[in-house]
Design an enzyme around this catalytic site. Structure first.
Site, PDB file in Angstrom:
ATOM      1  N   GLU A 110       0.825  -1.214   0.000  1.00 56.98           N
ATOM      2  CA  GLU A 110       0.000   0.000   0.000  1.00 56.98           C
ATOM      3  C   GLU A 110       0.856   1.260   0.000  1.00 56.98           C
ATOM      4  O   GLU A 110       0.538   2.242  -0.682  1.00 56.98           O
ATOM      5  CB  GLU A 110      -0.931  -0.001   1.223  1.00 56.98           C
ATOM      6  CG  GLU A 110      -1.953  -1.128   1.237  1.00 56.98           C
ATOM      7  CD  GLU A 110      -2.880  -1.083   0.038  1.00 56.98           C
ATOM      8  OE1 GLU A 110      -3.183   0.033  -0.440  1.00 56.98           O
ATOM      9  OE2 GLU A 110      -3.296  -2.154  -0.432  1.00 56.98           O
ATOM     10  N   HIS A 156       2.050   2.257  -3.374  1.00 58.02           N
ATOM     11  CA  HIS A 156       1.130   3.085  -4.158  1.00 58.02           C
ATOM     12  C   HIS A 156       1.384   4.566  -3.881  1.00 58.02           C
ATOM     13  O   HIS A 156       1.341   5.396  -4.799  1.00 58.02           O
ATOM     14  CB  HIS A 156      -0.321   2.742  -3.789  1.00 58.02           C
ATOM     15  CG  HIS A 156      -0.814   1.462  -4.394  1.00 58.02           C
ATOM     16  ND1 HIS A 156      -0.732   1.182  -5.740  1.00 58.02           N
ATOM     17  CD2 HIS A 156      -1.406   0.367  -3.830  1.00 58.02           C
ATOM     18  CE1 HIS A 156      -1.250  -0.002  -5.982  1.00 58.02           C
ATOM     19  NE2 HIS A 156      -1.658  -0.525  -4.842  1.00 58.02           N
TER      20      HIS A 156
END
Length: 426
Positions: A335, A338
């Site tokens: 995550e 990203h």
């Protein structure tokens, strides 16, 4: 056949031509997506054994549970999609939209608002339309939650909790939708020849504001958020964030288990105020679904059973759920990838253009985020975490290539595992 249909369409008066074109386009998209869904359904029906590539990471019992779950979801999706398309067609053919608009005008006039108050009439129309949609969609939502999700062990809601949650969602939606729409209509009204530019800028600003305030002010209306307790996991998250200059301010755990046993993790916030949210179902050590008792529980051991409504009581599951700390860190590494690679901002920009390109690019971003987690030394743990999350959510690892390309913003499990395999740590 298509040539004759187009010739007949072109021979109609302009207003009927537009009406027929809308119907034709809607049914063309529906039939295309139904065709793709049937291709994927054929995969669910015919792939009855664990593929050789997955033999070492997925047992046959989990594979069969996943296959049956996806088959049930596919059947539900077919019938709910057919109903939705038929409902829309009937509304268009029988003039449902003009009728609702006129009814809204009559209601407003009786309340003292004349024809000059078109924004007021528009808001009444929007309220009635969303109310109709909520009521007609309610049986489908009930069936999905209390039949399909219940059957496969994911539903954690009672009927009372579901009803209050649905009512709360509708009220919150109206509190946001109606004021925003009224401002948008006013901008269109006074915008002149360039109203579309001002309207686009306004919707972009509203989107950014909603993204900013959602986790702090909207999500807590539906779920309980608590700070992640002090301990090894929190320390390691903070260290990982510091190593990549991620401006982390808080880490929360959300009690998603009172709603469903599906798991997730995400981050939010702009500039120097980033926060990470972990679903309790993601955490092996915190998930109340792993507690071997019937009593109501909280994530914080010292607050077990305090001040909670019995309707939020979670149902006991016998299977072990969630990931170990190392695997949670690997998921967060993905995550954070990203963020580090700028995917969030790119997605916001691209989402203003068209959805299919966003799906294609999103798949590429997922591989890049996995690769970023590799660079953090998390390849082995991410590999095992992806397998666990797929198992916990009964994700089916085999996909029809065309269905996957059109619908999946995340690459199928097998593709992600193969990408991680070469550099997986010993």
């Amino acid at each position: 056949m298509w040539a004759q249909l187009l010739d007949a369409l072109w021979a109609l008066p302009l207003e009927k031509r537009i009406f027929a074109a809308v119907l034709l386009f809607s049914w063309t998209v529906y039939l295309w997506e139904t065709f793709l869904a049937q291709r994927q359904r054929r995969v669910y029906r015919t792939t009855t054994h664990v593929p050789k590539e997955l033999g070492q990471i997925m047992d046959s019992e989990t594979f069969e549970k996943s296959r049956l779950y996806q088959l049930d979801k596919s059947t539900f999706s077919f019938w709910s999609g057919l109903y939705s398309e038929a409902e829309g067609t009937i509304i268009l053919l029988f003039g449902g939209i003009p009728y609702l608009w006129n009814f809204s005008g009559v209601f407003c006039r009786r309340a003292g608002f004349g024809p000059e108050y078109e924004i007021t009439q528009s808001l009444m129309f929007l309220f009635l339309a969303t109310l109709f949609s909520a009521l007609t969609g309610l049986p489908w939502s009930l069936y999905n939650t209390f039949v399909i999700e219940e059957k496969h062990g994911f539903n954690q809601q009672t009927l009372g909790f579901f009803a209050k949650d649905a009512l709360k969602k509708f009220i919150v939606t109206q509190c946001i939708l109606l004021p925003v729409t009224s401002l948008l209509l006013y901008i269109i009204k006074i915008g002149g020849d360039y109203f579309f530019i001002y309207a686009w800028l306004f919707t972009l600003v509203v989107s950014l504001v909603l993204v900013t305030i959602y986790a702090d002010y909207i999500a807590p209306l539906f779920d309980k958020f608590i700070p992640l307790p002090e301990g090894t996991l929190k320390e390691e998250i903070e260290v990982m964030a510091k190593n990549i200059d991620f401006p982390l301010t808080k880490v929360y755990v959300v009690e998603g288990s009172k709603r469903s046993s599906h798991s997730n993790a995400y981050f939010y916030g702009f500039f120097k105020n980033k926060r990470i949210v972990l679903f309790d179902t993601l955490l092996e050590d915190y998930s109340i679904l792993n507690k071997d008792h019937q009593e109501e529980t909280s994530i914080e051991p010292q607050n077990i059973g305090e001040g909670e409504n019995p309707e939020t009581k979670a149902k006991v599951r016998t299977k072990k759920q969630g990931c170990k700390n190392e695997e949670v860190l690997a998921v967060l590494g993905h995550e954070l990838g990203h963020w580090k690679l700028g995917h969030t901002v790119k997605n916001i920009v691209i989402s203003q253009v068209l959805s299919f390109c966003l799906t294609v690019l999103s798949r590429r971003f997922e591989f890049q985020a996995d690769a970023f987690a590799k660079k953090l030394g998390k390849a082995k743990d991410l590999y095992s975490a992806l397998i666990k999350l797929n198992k916990d959510n009964l994700g089916f690892p085999v996909s029809d290539w065309l269905f996957s390309m059109w619908h999946y913003s995340h690459p199928p499990l097998l593709e992600r595992l193969q990408a991680l395999q070469d550099s997986k740590q010993d």
